[in-house]
Design a protein around this motif. Structure first.
Motif, PDB file in Angstrom:
ATOM      1  N   GLN A   1       0.829  -1.200   0.000  1.00  0.00           N
ATOM      2  CA  GLN A   1       0.000   0.000   0.000  1.00  0.00           C
ATOM      3  C   GLN A   1       0.869   1.259   0.000  1.00  0.00           C
ATOM      4  O   GLN A   1       0.561   2.238  -0.678  1.00  0.00           O
ATOM      5  CB  GLN A   1      -0.947   0.004   1.202  1.00  0.00           C
ATOM      6  CG  GLN A   1      -1.939  -1.145   1.209  1.00  0.00           C
ATOM      7  CD  GLN A   1      -2.808  -1.200  -0.024  1.00  0.00           C
ATOM      8  OE1 GLN A   1      -3.274  -0.187  -0.512  1.00  0.00           O
ATOM      9  NE2 GLN A   1      -3.020  -2.392  -0.548  1.00  0.00           N
ATOM     10  N   LEU A   2       1.949   1.233   0.756  1.00  0.00           N
ATOM     11  CA  LEU A   2       2.868   2.370   0.762  1.00  0.00           C
ATOM     12  C   LEU A   2       3.509   2.558  -0.615  1.00  0.00           C
ATOM     13  O   LEU A   2       3.651   3.683  -1.102  1.00  0.00           O
ATOM     14  CB  LEU A   2       3.941   2.186   1.839  1.00  0.00           C
ATOM     15  CG  LEU A   2       4.950   3.323   1.987  1.00  0.00           C
ATOM     16  CD1 LEU A   2       4.256   4.637   2.303  1.00  0.00           C
ATOM     17  CD2 LEU A   2       5.959   2.985   3.072  1.00  0.00           C
ATOM     18  N   ALA A   3       3.852   1.446  -1.254  1.00  0.00           N
ATOM     19  CA  ALA A   3       4.432   1.525  -2.600  1.00  0.00           C
ATOM     20  C   ALA A   3       3.440   2.164  -3.573  1.00  0.00           C
ATOM     21  O   ALA A   3       3.830   2.983  -4.422  1.00  0.00           O
ATOM     22  CB  ALA A   3       4.824   0.132  -3.087  1.00  0.00           C
ATOM     23  N   SER A   4       2.173   1.841  -3.444  1.00  0.00           N
ATOM     24  CA  SER A   4       1.184   2.450  -4.343  1.00  0.00           C
ATOM     25  C   SER A   4       1.054   3.944  -4.072  1.00  0.00           C
ATOM     26  O   SER A   4       0.856   4.741  -5.003  1.00  0.00           O
ATOM     27  CB  SER A   4      -0.173   1.759  -4.214  1.00  0.00           C
ATOM     28  OG  SER A   4      -0.792   2.073  -2.991  1.00  0.00           O
TER      29      SER A   4
ATOM     30  N   ALA B   1       3.532  12.178   2.668  1.00  0.00           N
ATOM     31  CA  ALA B   1       4.343  12.235   3.890  1.00  0.00           C
ATOM     32  C   ALA B   1       3.526  11.771   5.095  1.00  0.00           C
ATOM     33  O   ALA B   1       4.022  10.996   5.921  1.00  0.00           O
ATOM     34  CB  ALA B   1       4.865  13.657   4.106  1.00  0.00           C
ATOM     35  N   ALA B   2       2.280  12.226   5.191  1.00  0.00           N
ATOM     36  CA  ALA B   2       1.431  11.821   6.314  1.00  0.00           C
ATOM     37  C   ALA B   2       1.138  10.325   6.266  1.00  0.00           C
ATOM     38  O   ALA B   2       1.257   9.618   7.274  1.00  0.00           O
ATOM     39  CB  ALA B   2       0.134  12.619   6.303  1.00  0.00           C
ATOM     40  N   ILE B   3       0.773   9.835   5.089  1.00  0.00           N
ATOM     41  CA  ILE B   3       0.470   8.407   4.941  1.00  0.00           C
ATOM     42  C   ILE B   3       1.708   7.569   5.214  1.00  0.00           C
ATOM     43  O   ILE B   3       1.639   6.551   5.920  1.00  0.00           O
ATOM     44  CB  ILE B   3      -0.081   8.123   3.527  1.00  0.00           C
ATOM     45  CG1 ILE B   3      -1.484   8.721   3.385  1.00  0.00           C
ATOM     46  CG2 ILE B   3      -0.109   6.636   3.227  1.00  0.00           C
ATOM     47  CD1 ILE B   3      -2.001   8.731   1.957  1.00  0.00           C
ATOM     48  N   ALA B   4       2.848   7.991   4.677  1.00  0.00           N
ATOM     49  CA  ALA B   4       4.090   7.241   4.897  1.00  0.00           C
ATOM     50  C   ALA B   4       4.446   7.219   6.377  1.00  0.00           C
ATOM     51  O   ALA B   4       4.868   6.182   6.900  1.00  0.00           O
ATOM     52  CB  ALA B   4       5.224   7.846   4.082  1.00  0.00           C
ATOM     53  N   ALA B   5       4.271   8.334   7.058  1.00  0.00           N
ATOM     54  CA  ALA B   5       4.577   8.375   8.500  1.00  0.00           C
ATOM     55  C   ALA B   5       3.666   7.440   9.277  1.00  0.00           C
ATOM     56  O   ALA B   5       4.132   6.681  10.143  1.00  0.00           O
ATOM     57  CB  ALA B   5       4.441   9.809   9.011  1.00  0.00           C
TER      58      ALA B   5
ATOM     59  N   PHE C   1       2.178  20.024  -4.098  1.00  0.00           N
ATOM     60  CA  PHE C   1       2.592  20.056  -2.697  1.00  0.00           C
ATOM     61  C   PHE C   1       1.565  19.356  -1.813  1.00  0.00           C
ATOM     62  O   PHE C   1       1.915  18.723  -0.822  1.00  0.00           O
ATOM     63  CB  PHE C   1       2.828  21.495  -2.236  1.00  0.00           C
ATOM     64  CG  PHE C   1       4.125  22.059  -2.730  1.00  0.00           C
ATOM     65  CD1 PHE C   1       5.330  21.554  -2.279  1.00  0.00           C
ATOM     66  CD2 PHE C   1       4.148  23.086  -3.652  1.00  0.00           C
ATOM     67  CE1 PHE C   1       6.539  22.046  -2.732  1.00  0.00           C
ATOM     68  CE2 PHE C   1       5.348  23.604  -4.125  1.00  0.00           C
ATOM     69  CZ  PHE C   1       6.548  23.087  -3.663  1.00  0.00           C
ATOM     70  N   ALA C   2       0.295  19.453  -2.174  1.00  0.00           N
ATOM     71  CA  ALA C   2      -0.753  18.774  -1.402  1.00  0.00           C
ATOM     72  C   ALA C   2      -0.563  17.257  -1.471  1.00  0.00           C
ATOM     73  O   ALA C   2      -0.684  16.566  -0.449  1.00  0.00           O
ATOM     74  CB  ALA C   2      -2.132  19.161  -1.919  1.00  0.00           C
ATOM     75  N   GLU C   3      -0.253  16.725  -2.661  1.00  0.00           N
ATOM     76  CA  GLU C   3      -0.019  15.285  -2.802  1.00  0.00           C
ATOM     77  C   GLU C   3       1.210  14.841  -2.025  1.00  0.00           C
ATOM     78  O   GLU C   3       1.223  13.781  -1.414  1.00  0.00           O
ATOM     79  CB  GLU C   3       0.133  14.917  -4.276  1.00  0.00           C
ATOM     80  CG  GLU C   3      -1.157  14.992  -5.064  1.00  0.00           C
ATOM     81  CD  GLU C   3      -0.945  14.773  -6.543  1.00  0.00           C
ATOM     82  OE1 GLU C   3       0.135  15.175  -7.059  1.00  0.00           O
ATOM     83  OE2 GLU C   3      -1.847  14.229  -7.184  1.00  0.00           O
TER      84      GLU C   3
END
Length: 145
Positions: free
Chosen positions: A82-85, A103-107, A96-98
């Protein structure tokens, strides 16, 4: 070589256009997300079967911990997909929004992976200690007979 010369050779002008590239990347994103979902689903099914089998046999706590550890491994792998996607999603001209969302999802996913991995290690260590204790008890019991 200019654009017209390329078009005259029959090579498509839009071979690597941003729109076409986005289409390919969107396909890859769906495939990677599907792979992650399949991994998690398969892990959940396997864990459910093992759980029912252990419950019917009346196994002790260690059996349930093993089931939980197995499921956790599938969850970790699924989260990695899921992180890779998510990384793929921001691969082409991200805003910048993406980037902020990534960054939030990865964290969040990295924290989940870290704590899940830590819990797996602790549970595995506990199971190994219990197995060692059981083996020592069997040897001690076997020496008395």
């Amino acid at each position: 070589m200019d654009v017209l010369a390329v078009e005259e050779t029959g090579f498509p002008h839009s071979f690597l256009s941003e729109d076409l590239l986005r289409s390919y990347v969107n396909l890859f994103i769906r495939l990677v997300e599907a792979a992650g979902a399949i991994v998690i689903f398969v892990g959940a099914v396997i864990a459910a079967v093992q759980f029912v089998r252990a419950a019917v046999r009346g196994r002790h706590r260690d059996e349930f911990v093993r089931v939980r550890l197995g499921l956790a491994r599938y969850l970790l792998l699924g989260l990695e997909f899921q992180l890779a996607s998510d990384v793929l999603r921001t691969a082409i001209a991200p805003s910048f929004a993406e980037i902020g969302k990534l960054a939030a999802i990865a964290a969040i996913r990295t924290a989940l992976n870290y704590f899940l991995g830590k819990e797996i290690a602790e549970e595995r260590e506990e199971v190994e200690k219990n197995e060692d204790r059981d083996r020592e008890g069997d040897r001690a019991g076997g020496d008395r007979t």
